[in-house]
Write an enzyme that holds these catalytic residues in place. Structure first.
Site: not given
Length: 506
Positions: A138, A146
């Site tokens: 992202h 992430c």
């Protein structure tokens, strides 16, 4: 428009791609031109590879020949955790392995500008009882397990995935690695407990390297299987279950032969590197993830963490280069785990043996002079950090050496002072200071001749040291002058950002 509506139907709780401006930003003209040069179609399939140590995300795209070629490499702004696979919910690990991204995993309403779900855990992870959810690639340059890019980067990556789906690709493959699976990296990490897992996923890495085709991935007996096909005498394709015994299968000989040749070459180079004594990489001491050097150079106290800068390229050299996207003000660069460092057992230091110096010899102690100069500037990085952490100030002060001393013979041995929490903290933090010259620290910490001053002669400061020694660079905590200030402390919205260029809805 119709394609966008159909695509959004895979995930009914998301807004339609046809009405989402961020998700519909066009592929930049430069990328389209690069595709034309490499004989790629705009809507041909893609494949993504991620590397933690290099902090890079690669986009590969299928050419008209049917093979994949590298289209573009994106520096990763932030990833979290350690080198190694994700094991459980909350361990802050970014996953490693092979994952499949279908249209339902694309999130145009992400809280981090845009994102897509990696698909962790896959069948292999589940067979091992590994847990975790919502592991994404992202924007926003912020990570808690992430792979985080800048908003501008994820908009570009998202647009490439979207176009591949519009072209008919049902899912694109994401391959996540701790590092590029080269012999030198395998040799450097040969003592890592994750090496059996890394050797297993290297098999898939090698399949892609020799074929330039997306490897077919299956799981059985709690392991990965790549490019499996049914045996010649079988009537149907093998059925795989990650937790069950492997069914009969074969790997096509043209692939198996090429992989064997590559692996034999890799293993020979690996053995040569180990035989010549290639140093092993330090295991993680509590550092949280990494950051590509092009971003670390833009951030005060920026560090690449577990990612590694290219040789010959320092953060200072990159400080004036243009960042690939807007770095938000809340970005959190990798830092050591101070609690882990403070609780680490003290290392045993060797006793310092005294050496004889000729009588009436003038001794200039560079280490003490350097510490004195740091004091005159209000303390260096480590002294300020020590004071902020509440660690003894006696580690951060020094006095100017006498101008003239007469050496005397010291006892044969001296009892070493046990290392304090501050000294251990300094040793752990030193490796994260951009551009820090560790050779100076080694010179400071080397055994020095033990001398005693003549009581009859008053001590005088050696002013020539201050005149000839270059001024120390101000530490990050002390602040820098205008000429040396590292840019990027506050977010800068570029005039050519995605927001201004691509605001229209398709």
């Amino acid at each position: 428009m119709t394609a966008g509506v159909l695509l959004s139907g895979c995930n009914t709780d998301q807004v339609s791609l046809a009405t989402n401006a961020k998700a519909n930003q066009p592929v930049p003209p430069k990328l389209i031109a690069a595709m034309a040069e490499k004989d790629m179609d705009l809507q041909s399939p893609i494949l993504v590879r991620l590397f933690k140590q290099e902090a890079e995300l690669e986009i590969w795209k299928q050419t008209r020949s049917g093979q994949f070629a590298l289209l573009k490499t994106y520096p990763i702004c932030r990833w979290s955790g350690d080198l190694g696979p994700k094991v459980r919910e909350g361990d802050r690990q970014a996953p490693e392995g092979f994952y499949s991204i279908n249209p339902s995993q694309m999130n145009p309403q992400s809280a981090y500008y845009l994102s897509f779900n990696t698909g962790y855990p896959n069948a292999f992870d589940k067979a091992l009882g590994r847990t975790g959810s919502q592991l994404m690639v992202h924007g926003d340059c912020s990570s808690r397990g992430c792979y985080a890019m800048t908003d501008e980067q994820i908009a570009e990556i998202y647009s490439l995935g979207r176009e591949s789906f519009f072209g008919g690709q049902k899912a694109f493959q994401l391959q996540a690695y701790p590092f590029k699976m080269t012999p030198v990296n395998m040799a450097r990490h040969r003592n890592n407990p994750n090496m059996p897992f890394w050797k297993m996923i290297k098999e898939g890495y090698d399949h892609f390297e020799v074929t330039r085709q997306e490897p077919k991935v299956d799981f059985c007996e709690k392991k990965y299987v790549f490019d499996a096909a049914k045996p010649a005498d079988a009537k149907r394709d093998p059925v795989f279950d990650a937790s069950a015994k492997c069914p009969p299968y074969v790997i096509p000989e043209e692939i198996a032969s090429a992989v064997r040749q590559k692996q034999a070459k890799d293993e020979a180079e690996y053995a040569r590197l180990v035989a010549k004594g290639t140093p092993v990489a330090r295991l993680n001491t509590g550092i949280d993830g990494g950051m590509n050097k092009v971003f670390a150079a833009k951030i005060p106290e920026g560090s690449t963490g577990l990612s590694e800068s290219a040789e010959g390229t320092t953060l200072q050299m990159l400080a004036m280069a243009k960042a690939p996207g807007t770095i938000p003000s809340h970005v959190n660069p990798p830092k050591p785990n101070l609690d882990a460092v403070a609780s680490a057992p003290a290392s045993q230091e060797e006793p310092v043996a005294a050496v004889n110096a000729p009588a009436s010899t003038r001794v200039a102690n560079a280490a003490l002079a350097n510490k004195s100069q740091e004091k005159s500037q209000g303390g260096g990085f480590f002294s300020n950090l020590g004071r902020k952490m509440g660690i003894g100030s006696s580690e951060t002060t020094a006095t100017t050496p006498p101008a003239q001393t007469t050496a005397s013979v010291a006892p044969a041995t001296t009892t070493p002072n046990p290392p304090t929490a501050a000294s251990r903290l300094k040793a752990a933090v030193t490796r994260f200071v951009p551009g820090h010259d560790k050779s100076k620290d080694a010179a400071k910490e080397a055994p020095k001749p033990i001398v005693a001053a003549k009581p009859a002669e008053p001590a005088k400061p050696d002013t020539r040291l201050a005149q000839t020694r270059p001024a120390l660079k101000p530490s990050v905590s002390d602040g820098a002058s205008e000429a040396t200030q590292i840019m990027g402390a506050a977010p800068v919205v570029q005039s050519n950002s995605f927001e201004s260029r691509f605001g229209a809805v398709r």
